[in-house]
Design a protein around this motif. Structure first.
Motif, PDB file in Angstrom:
ATOM      1  N   ASN A   1       0.796  -1.231   0.000  1.00 29.94           N
ATOM      2  CA  ASN A   1       0.000   0.000   0.000  1.00 29.94           C
ATOM      3  C   ASN A   1       0.823   1.274   0.000  1.00 29.94           C
ATOM      4  O   ASN A   1       0.293   2.340  -0.261  1.00 29.94           O
ATOM      5  N   TYR A   2       2.105   1.189   0.304  1.00 30.74           N
ATOM      6  CA  TYR A   2       2.891   2.407   0.497  1.00 30.74           C
ATOM      7  C   TYR A   2       4.059   2.561  -0.460  1.00 30.74           C
ATOM      8  O   TYR A   2       4.830   3.485  -0.330  1.00 30.74           O
TER       9      TYR A   2
ATOM     10  N   SER B   1      -2.994  -8.231  -7.356  1.00 28.31           N
ATOM     11  CA  SER B   1      -4.404  -8.151  -7.739  1.00 28.31           C
ATOM     12  C   SER B   1      -4.599  -8.280  -9.254  1.00 28.31           C
ATOM     13  O   SER B   1      -5.616  -8.777  -9.712  1.00 28.31           O
ATOM     14  N   GLU B   2      -3.614  -7.854 -10.039  1.00 28.52           N
ATOM     15  CA  GLU B   2      -3.701  -7.955 -11.494  1.00 28.52           C
ATOM     16  C   GLU B   2      -3.464  -9.386 -11.968  1.00 28.52           C
ATOM     17  O   GLU B   2      -4.213  -9.905 -12.791  1.00 28.52           O
ATOM     18  N   ILE B   3      -2.424 -10.024 -11.450  1.00 32.36           N
ATOM     19  CA  ILE B   3      -2.087 -11.368 -11.914  1.00 32.36           C
ATOM     20  C   ILE B   3      -3.115 -12.386 -11.434  1.00 32.36           C
ATOM     21  O   ILE B   3      -3.320 -13.420 -12.070  1.00 32.36           O
ATOM     22  N   GLU B   4      -3.786 -12.070 -10.343  1.00 34.48           N
ATOM     23  CA  GLU B   4      -4.838 -12.949  -9.816  1.00 34.48           C
ATOM     24  C   GLU B   4      -5.915 -13.202 -10.875  1.00 34.48           C
ATOM     25  O   GLU B   4      -6.514 -14.269 -10.918  1.00 34.48           O
ATOM     26  N   LYS B   5      -6.112 -12.233 -11.769  1.00 30.90           N
ATOM     27  CA  LYS B   5      -7.133 -12.340 -12.816  1.00 30.90           C
ATOM     28  C   LYS B   5      -6.614 -13.044 -14.071  1.00 30.90           C
ATOM     29  O   LYS B   5      -7.384 -13.361 -14.972  1.00 30.90           O
TER      30      LYS B   5
ATOM     31  N   SER C   1       5.451  -9.289  -0.376  1.00 25.02           N
ATOM     32  CA  SER C   1       4.359  -8.664   0.365  1.00 25.02           C
ATOM     33  C   SER C   1       4.941  -7.951   1.569  1.00 25.02           C
ATOM     34  O   SER C   1       5.906  -8.428   2.166  1.00 25.02           O
ATOM     35  N   PRO C   2       4.337  -6.836   1.957  1.00 27.87           N
ATOM     36  CA  PRO C   2       4.744  -6.250   3.230  1.00 27.87           C
ATOM     37  C   PRO C   2       4.296  -7.173   4.358  1.00 27.87           C
ATOM     38  O   PRO C   2       3.417  -8.013   4.158  1.00 27.87           O
ATOM     39  N   THR C   3       4.920  -7.028   5.494  1.00 25.45           N
ATOM     40  CA  THR C   3       4.490  -7.776   6.673  1.00 25.45           C
ATOM     41  C   THR C   3       3.503  -6.916   7.442  1.00 25.45           C
ATOM     42  O   THR C   3       3.864  -5.839   7.922  1.00 25.45           O
ATOM     43  N   TYR C   4       2.273  -7.356   7.491  1.00 28.39           N
ATOM     44  CA  TYR C   4       1.229  -6.689   8.261  1.00 28.39           C
ATOM     45  C   TYR C   4       0.804  -7.623   9.381  1.00 28.39           C
ATOM     46  O   TYR C   4       0.295  -8.720   9.116  1.00 28.39           O
ATOM     47  N   PHE C   5       1.045  -7.230  10.605  1.00 20.31           N
ATOM     48  CA  PHE C   5       0.658  -8.030  11.765  1.00 20.31           C
ATOM     49  C   PHE C   5       1.169  -9.464  11.661  1.00 20.31           C
ATOM     50  O   PHE C   5       0.449 -10.417  11.931  1.00 20.31           O
ATOM     51  N   GLY C   6       2.418  -9.619  11.216  1.00 20.02           N
ATOM     52  CA  GLY C   6       3.052 -10.925  11.160  1.00 20.02           C
ATOM     53  C   GLY C   6       2.619 -11.812  10.014  1.00 20.02           C
ATOM     54  O   GLY C   6       2.827 -13.021  10.053  1.00 20.02           O
ATOM     55  N   SER C   7       2.039 -11.227   8.973  1.00 24.80           N
ATOM     56  CA  SER C   7       1.513 -12.026   7.863  1.00 24.80           C
ATOM     57  C   SER C   7       1.598 -11.225   6.564  1.00 24.80           C
ATOM     58  O   SER C   7       1.890 -10.034   6.579  1.00 24.80           O
ATOM     59  N   VAL C   8       1.313 -11.891   5.452  1.00 18.88           N
ATOM     60  CA  VAL C   8       1.191 -11.174   4.184  1.00 18.88           C
ATOM     61  C   VAL C   8      -0.031 -10.254   4.252  1.00 18.88           C
ATOM     62  O   VAL C   8      -0.916 -10.443   5.093  1.00 18.88           O
ATOM     63  N   SER C   9      -0.092  -9.296   3.377  1.00 20.68           N
ATOM     64  CA  SER C   9      -1.254  -8.408   3.310  1.00 20.68           C
ATOM     65  C   SER C   9      -2.487  -9.186   2.864  1.00 20.68           C
ATOM     66  O   SER C   9      -2.384 -10.241   2.231  1.00 20.68           O
TER      67      SER C   9
ATOM     68  N   GLU D   1      -4.518  -8.430   0.538  1.00 19.38           N
ATOM     69  CA  GLU D   1      -4.548  -8.464  -0.929  1.00 19.38           C
ATOM     70  C   GLU D   1      -3.653  -9.574  -1.462  1.00 19.38           C
ATOM     71  O   GLU D   1      -4.006 -10.263  -2.415  1.00 19.38           O
ATOM     72  N   PHE D   2      -2.478  -9.743  -0.847  1.00 22.97           N
ATOM     73  CA  PHE D   2      -1.588 -10.801  -1.314  1.00 22.97           C
ATOM     74  C   PHE D   2      -2.167 -12.168  -0.975  1.00 22.97           C
ATOM     75  O   PHE D   2      -2.069 -13.112  -1.765  1.00 22.97           O
ATOM     76  N   LYS D   3      -2.795 -12.284   0.175  1.00 27.45           N
ATOM     77  CA  LYS D   3      -3.439 -13.546   0.559  1.00 27.45           C
ATOM     78  C   LYS D   3      -4.547 -13.893  -0.431  1.00 27.45           C
ATOM     79  O   LYS D   3      -4.744 -15.062  -0.782  1.00 27.45           O
TER      80      LYS D   3
END
Length: 187
Positions: free
Chosen positions: A12-13, A40-44, A59-67, A69-71
């Motif tokens: 996001n940043y 999000s693009e390749i997912e399609k 992926s960035p680490t958000y709260f010890g996990s992938v974002s 969106e990446f999940k």
């Protein structure tokens, strides 16, 4: 020998995109084709990854996990998993957080497990920590001491312009080049 590398990222940043771009530059030293994709693009259009010899996840680490969106991207690959479409492709990952730990290892392990479930061949970092005698001639080192993948601590107060330290740029390029070399060996 033609090697194709895909770098899939979300953030996001701007940090993961910037890191992905430097990793791609390093991979381009070895690979014939390097493609950057937003998760999000390749997912399609997952079929765009069919010819990739290596896939690098970021992926960035958000709260010890992938974002989240990446999940979502990860979850979208279930049909590929059923058919083992990524079997024997080389996999690697990178992440970043605002602190030197930031629980980045849990994100890298999540991506390692994801790749393992797809029967991919995992390649981690080969850089030693900052001990010049072990990195002679490279002018780069493993700043956070992560061998599972590439981890980076970033400053969250830079605003719109994302700048990385020179040693981080060199390390990201080195990581991309390494993954492309591994893919070439397995091709």
């Amino acid at each position: 020998m033609m090697v194709k590398v895909a770098v899939i990222h979300h953030g996001n940043y701007g940090y993961t995109k910037t890191i992905a771009e430097y990793i791609a530059l390093g991979a381009k030293e070895i690979a014939i084709t390097v493609e950057l994709y937003q998760s999000s693009e390749i997912e399609k259009n997952l079929s765009a990854l069919d010819d990739a010899n290596a896939i690098i996840f970021g992926s960035p680490t958000y709260f010890g996990s992938v974002s989240a969106e990446f999940k979502s991207f990860m979850d979208s690959t279930s049909q590929l998993w059923l058919k083992q479409k990524w079997k024997d492709k080389v996999a690697a990952a990178f992440t970043c957080a605002n602190s030197p730990s930031g629980d980045q290892m849990s994100t890298l392990m999540q991506l390692f497990i994801f790749a393992s479930q797809h029967s991919m061949i995992w390649a981690g970092s080969d850089l030693m920590p900052k001990m010049q005698e072990y990195n002679e001639g490279l002018e780069v080192y493993n700043k956070l001491g992560s061998w599972v993948g590439f981890g980076l601590a970033v400053r969250g107060d830079q605003g719109e312009r994302i700048e990385l330290e020179e040693v981080d740029i060199k390390a990201a390029k080195h990581f991309g080049k390494r993954i492309a070399k591994v893919a070439k060996k397995f091709k």
